[in-house]
Structure formats: structure tokens, C-alpha cells
Design a protein around this motif. Structure first.
Motif, short mmCIF file in Angstrom:
data_model
loop_
_atom_site.label_atom_id
_atom_site.label_comp_id
_atom_site.label_asym_id
_atom_site.label_seq_id
_atom_site.Cartn_x
_atom_site.Cartn_y
_atom_site.Cartn_z
N ASP A 43 21.14 29.92 7.57
CA ASP A 43 22.17 30.91 7.91
C ASP A 43 22.83 31.51 6.67
O ASP A 43 23.24 32.67 6.68
CB ASP A 43 23.25 30.24 8.78
CG ASP A 43 22.67 29.60 10.02
OD1 ASP A 43 22.20 30.33 10.89
OD2 ASP A 43 22.68 28.36 10.10
N THR A 44 22.94 30.69 5.64
CA THR A 44 23.69 31.11 4.44
C THR A 44 22.92 30.73 3.18
O THR A 44 22.36 29.64 3.10
CB THR A 44 25.08 30.44 4.40
OG1 THR A 44 25.81 30.78 5.58
CG2 THR A 44 25.87 30.87 3.17
N VAL A 45 22.89 31.64 2.22
CA VAL A 45 22.34 31.34 0.90
C VAL A 45 23.41 31.67 -0.13
O VAL A 45 23.82 32.82 -0.27
CB VAL A 45 21.07 32.15 0.61
CG1 VAL A 45 20.58 31.86 -0.81
CG2 VAL A 45 19.97 31.83 1.61
N ILE A 46 23.87 30.64 -0.83
CA ILE A 46 24.85 30.80 -1.91
C ILE A 46 24.08 30.65 -3.23
O ILE A 46 23.47 29.61 -3.47
CB ILE A 46 25.96 29.74 -1.83
CG1 ILE A 46 26.61 29.74 -0.45
CG2 ILE A 46 26.99 29.96 -2.93
CD1 ILE A 46 27.45 28.50 -0.18
N VAL A 47 24.12 31.68 -4.04
CA VAL A 47 23.38 31.65 -5.30
C VAL A 47 24.37 31.51 -6.45
O VAL A 47 25.34 32.28 -6.55
CB VAL A 47 22.52 32.92 -5.48
CG1 VAL A 47 21.73 32.83 -6.78
CG2 VAL A 47 21.57 33.10 -4.29
N GLY A 93 15.97 34.30 -7.54
CA GLY A 93 16.19 34.03 -6.12
C GLY A 93 15.81 32.61 -5.76
O GLY A 93 15.36 31.83 -6.60
N VAL A 94 15.99 32.26 -4.49
CA VAL A 94 15.70 30.91 -4.02
C VAL A 94 14.23 30.59 -4.27
O VAL A 94 13.34 31.37 -3.93
CB VAL A 94 16.02 30.78 -2.51
CG1 VAL A 94 15.63 29.40 -2.00
CG2 VAL A 94 17.50 31.03 -2.28
N ARG A 95 13.96 29.42 -4.84
CA ARG A 95 12.60 29.04 -5.17
C ARG A 95 11.80 28.65 -3.94
O ARG A 95 12.32 28.00 -3.04
CB ARG A 95 12.62 27.86 -6.16
CG ARG A 95 11.28 27.56 -6.81
CD ARG A 95 11.42 26.43 -7.80
NE ARG A 95 11.58 25.12 -7.15
CZ ARG A 95 11.86 24.00 -7.80
NH1 ARG A 95 12.02 24.03 -9.11
NH2 ARG A 95 11.98 22.86 -7.15
N GLY A 96 10.53 29.05 -3.91
CA GLY A 96 9.64 28.62 -2.85
C GLY A 96 9.39 29.67 -1.80
O GLY A 96 9.72 30.86 -1.97
#
Length: 371
Positions: free
Chosen positions: A261-265, A249-252
Motif C-alpha cells: 500500500d505504501t512505499v517510503i523511500v 527505486g525499490v530493489r527487485g
């Protein structure tokens, strides 16, 4: 500001405040003049220019702070809310207008190449691997790998066509989301030059965050991204970031994911990588349906590489397939001459392309597997 002071204090006190301020300014000017007399003309010019820059930056930072903290309240009626026009998409289903987004992936997977290809498609108004695109102007802030970034842009142009010079600009210094003065300058630039998409690559390089798990530091940086997004109606900010090796997942801090608003992995797979906003992959699409786009991979192009998807071919791949179209075995000499520096590049592409059979070692031969 003067009007606010007059409202808060008496006229006599206000006049005294102004007189003392001017007196202090005269002292500073006298000290500066005495000091700069010891410098030559060129050095004095540099000092005066830097003093001017610092003053402008402080004023811009104050303006940003005033807009954030002292802006007028505005109530919306129910009809106002219901009749608002929904924001459109810069890249259909993936990158929405009027948003702050994250593109996160493992190092070396291709996230920066992906961000560049989105940016170039938006600047040219060309579809992005089957997703429709709205044309706009792009500011790409290069926080790492600036020395070789020009090669990436050249590779994209060689493969896809010229990028309009008035639609895409780059910065490789002077941007820091943790510093108000820097953010104010970006806000000013976005407004003055009508920028529609700001790409910050990468988040970690363009902040002064000591600990990405510190929610307060992350909150400050993401609020700065929101300020930049608010500088122009419809504008979007895309933060390129890394993933946590353990979770994917997103680090931190979770504040980073929560504030956007948006997370593109970008997730690696056996054929390259996929781009997903699905919650199960730690993605997020606040105002849209989640998507899962597959079949992306990097291919060599020119002196760099470009993102490809599915059967999308670069000129090098097209040349290889033309040579192999007869179904026969071919040595490297059939793709490039011995002195051709592209031989190594062709070798890498051949080894990475699907449906290619090999035999022997010296020379190694290749054949297209039609099965």
C-alpha cells in the motif's frame, strides 16, 4: 475438516479413511518409540518437543491456507462500502493503519534507525519529528545486525525516554516469509499478543528468495506479509528493504512495489536524507497524499546512533553547543578529557555538525559560526 470429508465421501469410506489413518499413526508412534528408547532422557525430551513443534506448525500452516483459499464469500452493499471508516495513521501522513508498507533506502543511510525510531515512537505514543502518532504495540523482527541492535534501542531510550516493556518486543530468528509454517506462527503471535505493527528488517534477510526479480517468489513473500497484516484489525506490516543502486527505486521485481500500500523511500542529500512517498521518487501512498519530509540525519548517541531531524539535538550535541556558545575557539579538551572514550565520538559529531568552523590540526580547534 472431518465435516468437509463427510460431505464429500460416503460414511463407510470416511470410517475406513479414519481407521487407516489411526493405524498409520500407531505404526509411526511404534517406530518413534523404538528409536527413542536408544536415547537418554534429555535427548528423548528434545525429540518429542521437536515433534510436537512440527505438528503444531503444520496445523497452523493448514489453518492459514484454509483461511486464504476457502474463506466464505462476503458481498458488500454500496452503503457498506461508502460507510466504511477510513483507516487512521500510526504515523501521520506516512504509515497508515491496516496496510503493508515498505521503507527502502541505500545501505548505511539510516533506514533501520528510522524504522526503529518510528517503532519506539508508536510504542511510547510520542510524536515522531512533528508527525502525530497513535500508540500501539510493536513486534520488531531483526533479520540482520541483531548482535548490536540492543545498543540502538539503548541509544534511543537515552535520547528520548523509556519504552514501555509491554509495548515493544523483538525477534531475531524463526521468521521467514517464504515458509508457510513460519508465517502461521507469526500470525498466531500477532493475534495472541495483540500486535499493531510488525516491522520486518530486512525483507531480503527474512525470505528465502533466490532472485528478487522473480515475481512468483516476491508475490509469495508479499502475500505472507498481507496475511500477517490481516491477523489483527488495524495492524500494519512494515518491510525494510534496499533500493536499486542505478534507479534509486525499490530493489527487485515490480511485484513488490505493486503488492504493497505504501512505499517510503529514503533519499540521501547534502544534509543527510529525506523520506518521501512521492511517485517521482518511486514512492507510493495508496490512500493518502504523498509527503516529502526532509532534514533527517544520524547522530552519535551512547554506543550507537539515533535519527535526528533539523535542529533536534542529542545530549552530545547539546553539550557541544553549550561549550561553543561563547563564540570562542575550543580544543577537544574542552569537550572531553584525554582519557574519555567519548573524545572520538565528539570528534565525529563536530565534523558532521553544520555551522562549525575549525582551525589548526594539533590541537584542532572548533568554533561556532554564527553567520
Amino acid at each position: 475438516m472431518h465435516a468437509q470429508l463427510r460431505h464429500d465421501i460416503s460414511r463407510d469410506d470416511f470410517n475406513t479413511f479414519v481407521d487407516e489413518g489411526h493405524a498409520l499413526l500407531d505404526v509411526v508412534r511404534d517406530d518413534l518409540a523404538e528409536w527413542t528408547e536408544k536415547l537418554d532422557a534429555a535427548e528423548r525430551a528434545q525429540v518429542e518437543a521437536e515433534a510436537t513443534r512440527q505438528r503444531v506448525r503444520a496445523q497452523a500452516a493448514a489453518l492459514v491456507s484454509a483461511v486464504e483459499d476457502e474463506g466464505p464469500l462476503q458481498a458488500l452493499t454500496l452503503d457498506d462500502l461508502l460507510n466504511r471508516i477510513e483507516p487512521g495513521w500510526w504515523v501521520e501522513g506516512l504509515l497508515q493503519q491496516s496496510s503493508v508498507a515498505i521503507l527502502a533506502g541505500e545501505p548505511g543511510l539510516g533506514k533501520s534507525f528510522t524504522a526503529l525510531s518510528m517503532a519506539a515512537s508508536i510504542a511510547t505514543g510520542s510524536d515522531w519529528f512533528g508527525q502525530s502518532v497513535k500508540q500501539g504495540s510493536v513486534l520488531y523482527v531483526v533479520g540482520e545486525g541483531a548482535e548490536s541492535f540492543g545498543k540502538r534501542v539503548a541509544a534511543w531510550q537515552d535520547t528520548n525516554g523509556e519504552i514501555p516493556r509491554d509495548r515493544m518486543v523483538f525477534m531475531d530468528r524463526g521468521v521467514n516469509l517464504s515458509r508457510e509454517a513460519s508465517v502461521a506462527r507469526v500470525v498466531e503471535y500477532v493475534t495472541e499478543h495483540s500486535i499493531d505493527l510488525v516491522i520486518l528488517d530486512t525483507f531480503s534477510q527474512l525470505t528465502s528468495i533466490d532472485n528478487e526479480n522473480d515475481a512468483s517468489q516476491v508475490n509469495k513473500a508479499t502475500k505472507a506479509a498481507i496475511q500477517i497484516r490481516q491477523a489483527r484489525p488495524g495492524a500494519t506490516v512494515l518491510l525494510v528493504h534496499h533500493v536499486n543502486k542505478a534507479s534509486g527505486g525499490v530493489r527487485g521485481s515490480s511485484a513488490l512495489r505493486g503488492n504493497v500500500d505504501t512505499v517510503i523511500v529514503a533519499k540521501g542529500d547534502e544534509k543527510g536524507f529525506r523520506l518521501t512517498t512521492e511517485r517521482s521518487a518511486d514512492g507510493k501512498q495508496k490512500d493518502g497524499k504523498p509527503v516529502d519530509l526532509r532534514g533527517f540525519h544520524l547522530v552519535d548517541a551512547g554506543a550507537s546512533a539515533v535519527v535526528a531531524r533539523g535542529t533536534t539535538q542529542t545530549p552530545d550535541e547539546q553539550h557541544i553547543r553549550e561549550v561553543l556558545a561563547d563564540g570562542e575557539w575550543h580544543p577537544m579538551a574542552d569537550f572531553a578529557e584525554n582519557a574519555d572514550p567519548a573524545r572520538r565520538r565528539y570528534s565525529r559529531i563536530l565534523d558532521s555538525m553544520p555551522n562549525i568552523e575549525t582551525q589548526g590540526t594539533r590541537p584542532k580547534q572548533y568554533r561556532l559560526n554564527a553567520a
